[in-house]
Scaffold this motif. Structure first.
Motif, PDB file in Angstrom:
ATOM      1  N   THR A   1       0.824  -1.216   0.000  1.00  0.00           N
ATOM      2  CA  THR A   1       0.000   0.000   0.000  1.00  0.00           C
ATOM      3  C   THR A   1       0.854   1.260   0.000  1.00  0.00           C
ATOM      4  N   GLY A   2       2.119   1.093   0.377  1.00  0.00           N
ATOM      5  CA  GLY A   2       2.965   2.265   0.531  1.00  0.00           C
ATOM      6  C   GLY A   2       2.921   2.862   1.929  1.00  0.00           C
ATOM      7  N   LEU A   3       2.078   2.329   2.786  1.00  0.00           N
ATOM      8  CA  LEU A   3       1.993   2.842   4.162  1.00  0.00           C
ATOM      9  C   LEU A   3       2.927   2.060   5.081  1.00  0.00           C
ATOM     10  N   GLY A   4       3.657   2.755   5.919  1.00  0.00           N
ATOM     11  CA  GLY A   4       4.489   2.096   6.913  1.00  0.00           C
ATOM     12  C   GLY A   4       3.644   1.486   8.024  1.00  0.00           C
ATOM     13  N   VAL A   5       4.262   0.603   8.812  1.00  0.00           N
ATOM     14  CA  VAL A   5       3.509  -0.124   9.839  1.00  0.00           C
ATOM     15  C   VAL A   5       2.821   0.832  10.813  1.00  0.00           C
ATOM     16  N   LEU A   6       3.566   1.807  11.300  1.00  0.00           N
ATOM     17  CA  LEU A   6       2.976   2.695  12.308  1.00  0.00           C
ATOM     18  C   LEU A   6       2.031   3.719  11.696  1.00  0.00           C
ATOM     19  N   GLU A   7       2.149   3.930  10.413  1.00  0.00           N
ATOM     20  CA  GLU A   7       1.194   4.831   9.735  1.00  0.00           C
ATOM     21  C   GLU A   7      -0.200   4.204   9.652  1.00  0.00           C
ATOM     22  N   LEU A   8      -0.259   2.881   9.694  1.00  0.00           N
ATOM     23  CA  LEU A   8      -1.548   2.197   9.547  1.00  0.00           C
ATOM     24  C   LEU A   8      -2.557   2.673  10.585  1.00  0.00           C
ATOM     25  N   GLU A   9      -2.033   2.900  11.791  1.00  0.00           N
ATOM     26  CA  GLU A   9      -2.927   3.262  12.905  1.00  0.00           C
ATOM     27  C   GLU A   9      -3.325   4.734  12.899  1.00  0.00           C
ATOM     28  N   GLU A  10      -2.561   5.543  12.182  1.00  0.00           N
ATOM     29  CA  GLU A  10      -2.762   6.986  12.274  1.00  0.00           C
ATOM     30  C   GLU A  10      -4.125   7.446  11.751  1.00  0.00           C
ATOM     31  N   ASP A  11      -4.545   6.847  10.663  1.00  0.00           N
ATOM     32  CA  ASP A  11      -5.765   7.338  10.012  1.00  0.00           C
ATOM     33  C   ASP A  11      -6.444   6.131   9.370  1.00  0.00           C
ATOM     34  N   ALA A  12      -7.404   5.565  10.082  1.00  0.00           N
ATOM     35  CA  ALA A  12      -8.009   4.305   9.633  1.00  0.00           C
ATOM     36  C   ALA A  12      -8.669   4.460   8.259  1.00  0.00           C
ATOM     37  N   ASP A  13      -9.268   5.610   7.998  1.00  0.00           N
ATOM     38  CA  ASP A  13      -9.921   5.799   6.699  1.00  0.00           C
ATOM     39  C   ASP A  13      -8.914   5.734   5.560  1.00  0.00           C
ATOM     40  N   ARG A  14      -7.822   6.450   5.738  1.00  0.00           N
ATOM     41  CA  ARG A  14      -6.782   6.424   4.715  1.00  0.00           C
ATOM     42  C   ARG A  14      -6.246   5.002   4.531  1.00  0.00           C
ATOM     43  N   THR A  15      -6.067   4.308   5.647  1.00  0.00           N
ATOM     44  CA  THR A  15      -5.536   2.938   5.564  1.00  0.00           C
ATOM     45  C   THR A  15      -6.501   2.034   4.805  1.00  0.00           C
ATOM     46  N   VAL A  16      -7.774   2.111   5.145  1.00  0.00           N
ATOM     47  CA  VAL A  16      -8.762   1.286   4.452  1.00  0.00           C
ATOM     48  C   VAL A  16      -8.767   1.617   2.963  1.00  0.00           C
ATOM     49  N   GLU A  17      -8.697   2.873   2.639  1.00  0.00           N
ATOM     50  CA  GLU A  17      -8.714   3.264   1.226  1.00  0.00           C
ATOM     51  C   GLU A  17      -7.497   2.721   0.491  1.00  0.00           C
ATOM     52  N   ALA A  18      -6.343   2.815   1.147  1.00  0.00           N
ATOM     53  CA  ALA A  18      -5.114   2.319   0.504  1.00  0.00           C
ATOM     54  C   ALA A  18      -5.181   0.802   0.317  1.00  0.00           C
ATOM     55  N   ILE A  19      -5.720   0.123   1.311  1.00  0.00           N
ATOM     56  CA  ILE A  19      -5.873  -1.331   1.186  1.00  0.00           C
ATOM     57  C   ILE A  19      -6.830  -1.657   0.045  1.00  0.00           C
ATOM     58  N   LEU A  20      -7.940  -0.951  -0.007  1.00  0.00           N
ATOM     59  CA  LEU A  20      -8.947  -1.227  -1.036  1.00  0.00           C
ATOM     60  C   LEU A  20      -8.399  -1.022  -2.441  1.00  0.00           C
ATOM     61  N   THR A  21      -7.593   0.018  -2.621  1.00  0.00           N
ATOM     62  CA  THR A  21      -7.024   0.273  -3.948  1.00  0.00           C
ATOM     63  C   THR A  21      -6.226  -0.927  -4.438  1.00  0.00           C
ATOM     64  N   GLN A  22      -5.389  -1.442  -3.561  1.00  0.00           N
ATOM     65  CA  GLN A  22      -4.570  -2.596  -3.955  1.00  0.00           C
ATOM     66  C   GLN A  22      -5.405  -3.871  -4.030  1.00  0.00           C
ATOM     67  N   ALA A  23      -6.340  -4.022  -3.127  1.00  0.00           N
ATOM     68  CA  ALA A  23      -7.160  -5.240  -3.107  1.00  0.00           C
ATOM     69  C   ALA A  23      -8.000  -5.333  -4.376  1.00  0.00           C
ATOM     70  N   ARG A  24      -8.525  -4.196  -4.810  1.00  0.00           N
ATOM     71  CA  ARG A  24      -9.324  -4.221  -6.043  1.00  0.00           C
ATOM     72  C   ARG A  24      -8.470  -4.596  -7.245  1.00  0.00           C
ATOM     73  N   ALA A  25      -7.263  -4.066  -7.288  1.00  0.00           N
ATOM     74  CA  ALA A  25      -6.365  -4.436  -8.385  1.00  0.00           C
ATOM     75  C   ALA A  25      -6.023  -5.923  -8.311  1.00  0.00           C
ATOM     76  N   ALA A  26      -5.865  -6.428  -7.114  1.00  0.00           N
ATOM     77  CA  ALA A  26      -5.549  -7.858  -6.945  1.00  0.00           C
ATOM     78  C   ALA A  26      -6.695  -8.730  -7.465  1.00  0.00           C
ATOM     79  N   VAL A  27      -7.919  -8.285  -7.199  1.00  0.00           N
ATOM     80  CA  VAL A  27      -9.090  -9.058  -7.649  1.00  0.00           C
ATOM     81  C   VAL A  27      -9.268  -8.926  -9.164  1.00  0.00           C
ATOM     82  N   ASP A  28      -9.177  -7.706  -9.653  1.00  0.00           N
ATOM     83  CA  ASP A  28      -9.487  -7.474 -11.070  1.00  0.00           C
ATOM     84  C   ASP A  28      -8.348  -7.862 -12.000  1.00  0.00           C
TER      85      ASP A  28
END
Lengths: 246, 246, 246, 246, 246, 246
Positions: E142-169
């Motif tokens: 996702t490009g997010l560091g480990v400790l960045e994950l906790e900083e902003d859950a919305d941003r983290t979810v969005e970053a995960i979703l971007t990659q997850a969608r590419a993984a699926v599609d």
């Protein structure tokens, strides 16, 4: 020690640039002997020319009288390595294998940037057979023919960089191998622009030859590379049977 | 249709037995043209002889004037198939690949019984490159040289059976391939004794050539097997440059 | 010789086009017997329908009284080949395997263009199990369902071409296989437009059946394909236990 | 939660022992529902019986009215898992996959000890397709048929131990899987004698079903396991079309 | 039963969220014990920190006096699992392996979405060694560091979703694994948005620990995971030799 | 140039013999710096000791003030190479990888003869991860522990020869690697008796370090081996926080 470097095609200017690179790569005390076949194709860009030049190289080996401690075969992914290893007691180094092996020492995965698109499956097969494909991120062609590489160094470097950048960014290569003996001498420029390690197979093969010979090791001759069995071989070595102006 | 069968060595008696098997295998209406190289080794038992005979085969192809619809290369696991395929527009069949492919149609896994132990890694590599190794249970050598095969058919059959039985019982092979063009004609005897299907590569290759040509298919020439690019090739075809009694 | 071609679904029009293609592919003297199951799905587009039709095919085989020399199963990548091979002494050919095998004779790597996206993993798994995946460049879906293929041949050809071109250009396929029995009859059109060899599995399977039977070979029955052991099987063959208008 | 355990053959005594093992393995609060197909083979010892029983199992699922949260398919390496997963929204567990997965949690490599030699390639193929073969040290047959397993438990344990010891000593397995649903109940005895962990697939599958359902997870239905598309399926479900005393 | 969950870094807030997820995942009657090392890196984002934290985890295990029935190591793809398994008699679960194994129960192929790009080769290597890579469609950062994950859950979810969608599609994944212990608690949100099953490794590992322990199974200690041999180990356990305020 | 050779255990006599071999292998002008960790196990015979010594080695690197051009890690198949490569800008050589790479230059396939049976899976996994397993014929244990190797050189050579001969005859290895840093100095004796090339990993790694450094190449630091990110690491380097007589 003395290392024989064989350019597999008949283009003497390519032998010269390969020799220059080999000499530059060799450590003090290593003598480089460089030559090319007496007949065969002026460049190798496919299976037919590869098969032909493999025998032209074997023929050159059969008639060369000077001694040497190791052989470097400077065709990237060309056939003939195993055949030469059968004929010779000294170790033989193929520049495709050497490039891949050195690349694997320098990063988690590597790419090869070569000449024509048609060479890609052949190089992949060579790496597969050599047991070196697992860490290969990609093999990519620049679209330039072997003899075109020398025509315009700037264009060649640019074409290599385009593919090398894609290999790093898209294929996740961490090291890039220059995939043609005709790219000798471009390593520094490509590496400086690319920012990841770039390996030249001729330099790698010379260094590995020095390493192996320096340790007093040599190839096992007990099974795959046992010397040819005694038998009738008509017209061998070929060059002794070719007409003077053949 | 007409199929050219090329014995890769210069031993005419082997060409004769290969031709006999090919003719026996061919369907009515298929004409078999069989020949061998004009120069090269009398038998192929290693990489050097394989490389040499590959070019001798290519040379023979380059000078043969008769037309044909497919080429069968009758050296088991020898190099040169890709090179011949580049030169020719008609499809090319290697007997090692054809044997393995037919064996995979007849059972879950197959073994190859070949001549000398030293040939084993070479055959495995050929099957690996061809994408046919996964279902290969084992490759085993009989210890007999190529020209020894013809000397005493009983001994040869016995030596093949010893390895074939081990392949079935220990390696779990369900089909056995005869791994040398020089085993032509022994298939029925080995199969009768062994009790599992036995495949001869020459017969398989002829049948596959008939299948492919019969469907009007031919090899793709767009990348791996594109024709050689125009260029200077010194002393080619070699036989035109060899001295009369070379 | 007589070859039985089994369309695995109940759609008689598909049996007809498969029979036509098989007859056109067969050599003189080969008789094609074509039929479909007496029950089961009208098309196969997933695992459930595949499992069902496999048994419907076995049931059809169990009740068919006419003799034949080989069986061609015309479902691309469908299960049931191994089961049929156990039941029968004659060799069995799956069109997915046959297409892949013939494609491997025609180029360095091949692609499959099939119907729905959901079939892709199933076909890949079939090729993996058959030991034929290594040289597979890609399997791609057109998005068309099996019965949609027949509705509008132009649309079907266009959809196949779109994926086939991507397979050649992006995935580096050198041969393309038509990945559904319902594409029977489109080979020439696709090949003419695409410019690389196109293989139809039904034609390939018929040709391979002719090759194997022609050589007097048959499947090994010693392990994987040994006949079923004697035992109680309730309601078998199923069609004999189904109600008249079941 | 309620787990449906399906014995794929029609032998009710085997259903009983599988149910007993499943109940013993299940945690408090898990209800085990166990049954067998209404028709099909009394045991599964090959591809034909496997294909048949897969459909008999699907048929049983199609007519079973009771709800459940997960399905355990108790045939070791039998087909039908993917088909059942298409039909059902609840997760499906194959005991061969579950055994292998649990074994991989317990040691570096595992072996499978199964019934007849002929089942070995089939089980290996199942593990290959499931992506679980890499850590499989070997699959070995005891030579006992499925229904023989129940006849004499001592003999069965001894036969299993002979192969299991060879798997540990020669093949370097660190865990052993019992490779047949008919071995249910022998795990403790074999493990006690063998001294390495022994896994029973039914117990493993029940535990994994509890794990997956307990976490609220279920199978993805977006591609490989999407529900069958609407279409005509003649005579389905089969048991509704079979004659009363079919 | 009692399961010890070890966060491999020293960040106590991460231990807390991992404990919360483990407790939520555990069934009634399972007690979760969660802790982190006494020294080492605050997050793990590479090989050096991984090696260090592996020993910090082993050190923590060596000095922990409370008993437990299984260990869950909550670093995704981190080293140390085999070492811990040698030290302990109870089974050890690595969350990368557990996530992959559970994903393989839920779909034909899976992807991993992790933190930084640099972690990708390390995770792939872990899955390769574990024999779980074959069904892995891709590993994406996702490009997010480990400790960045906790900083902003919305941003983290969005970053995960971007990659997850590419993984699926693009990569054809049918299940997605959250590839960092620091993503604990985001599973439901990602799954709800993504529409394919999403697996959290901590939850999977806890459930598998319950499954294995519940069946009375434990790791084989006969070869790979035999206890360390008696010998001198200087300064072990390290924490007993570190200066009070070290 | 200066090469740092790190014996991963605390046994100084082993450092001495490794240093002696490294010095003997190095070319004129190469300086060998050899040391061992300040704490950790006296020998490495499993995963726990491997993990511990990896960090002890990293700790030694973190506190060593002398400059060097390359690092040779003299534990055969031990973890820590990737971690060290992250910390350092100079290239790092693992003796298991170097031995395998050199062996692949000397024959078609190689075997490793190591110490205890329990080390075999660990070494295989290391070669797998490194992309070097394909040409590995076997890994075999002598049954001797690391510190036993030094006790009686004759017994050690005999034990190595027993396994090496089996590797050559049964597993078809063409080259044999000595699979433990503690076998330093035995290469010539084993090779003389065995008659096939024998590779010592320390010598190979030193020679490869000279080759890579001599060509002015170094490891790519862009992805897998990027330097650790800045962060809090408690108690690092460990040796600075250990009590004087810790």
């Amino acid at each position: 020690m003395r290392i024989l470097v064989l350019n597999p095609n008949t283009t003497a200017s390519m032998t010269a640039s390969i020799r220059a690179l080999a000499e530059e790569s060799a450590r003090a005390g290593t003598e480089i002997l460089a030559t090319e076949p007496l007949w065969g194709p002026e460049s190798i860009e496919g299976h037919f020319e590869g098969a032909l030049s493999a025998v032209a190289v074997l023929d050159r080996l059969a008639t060369l009288e000077e001694p040497y401690d190791a052989l470097v075969m400077a065709g990237f992914g060309e056939p003939g390595r195993e055949a030469a290893q059968e004929l010779l007691d000294v170790p033989v180094f193929d520049i495709a294998e050497s490039a891949a092996q050195m690349a694997m020492m320098l990063g988690h995965s590597y790419a090869v940037v070569t000449t024509l698109d048609r060479a890609v499956p052949q190089i992949r097969d060579r790496l597969l057979t050599a047991g070196l494909l697992q860490r290969c991120a990609s093999v990519r062609g620049t679209g330039l023919g072997v003899l075109e590489l020398e025509e315009d160094a700037d264009r060649t470097v640019e074409a290599i960089l385009t593919q090398a950048r894609a290999a790093v960014d898209e294929d996740r290569a961490e090291v890039v191998c220059l995939g043609c003996g005709g790219m000798a001498g471009l390593r520094e420029r490509v590496e400086a622009e690319l920012g990841v390690p770039v390996v030249d197979g001729v330099a790698a093969a010379v260094a590995f030859a020095e390493a192996v010979v320096g340790l007093g090791l040599t190839t096992g001759k007990g099974r795959s590379f046992a010397p040819p069995r005694p038998k009738t071989v008509t017209a061998w070595p070929l060059s002794r049977h070719l007409r003077p102006n053949g």
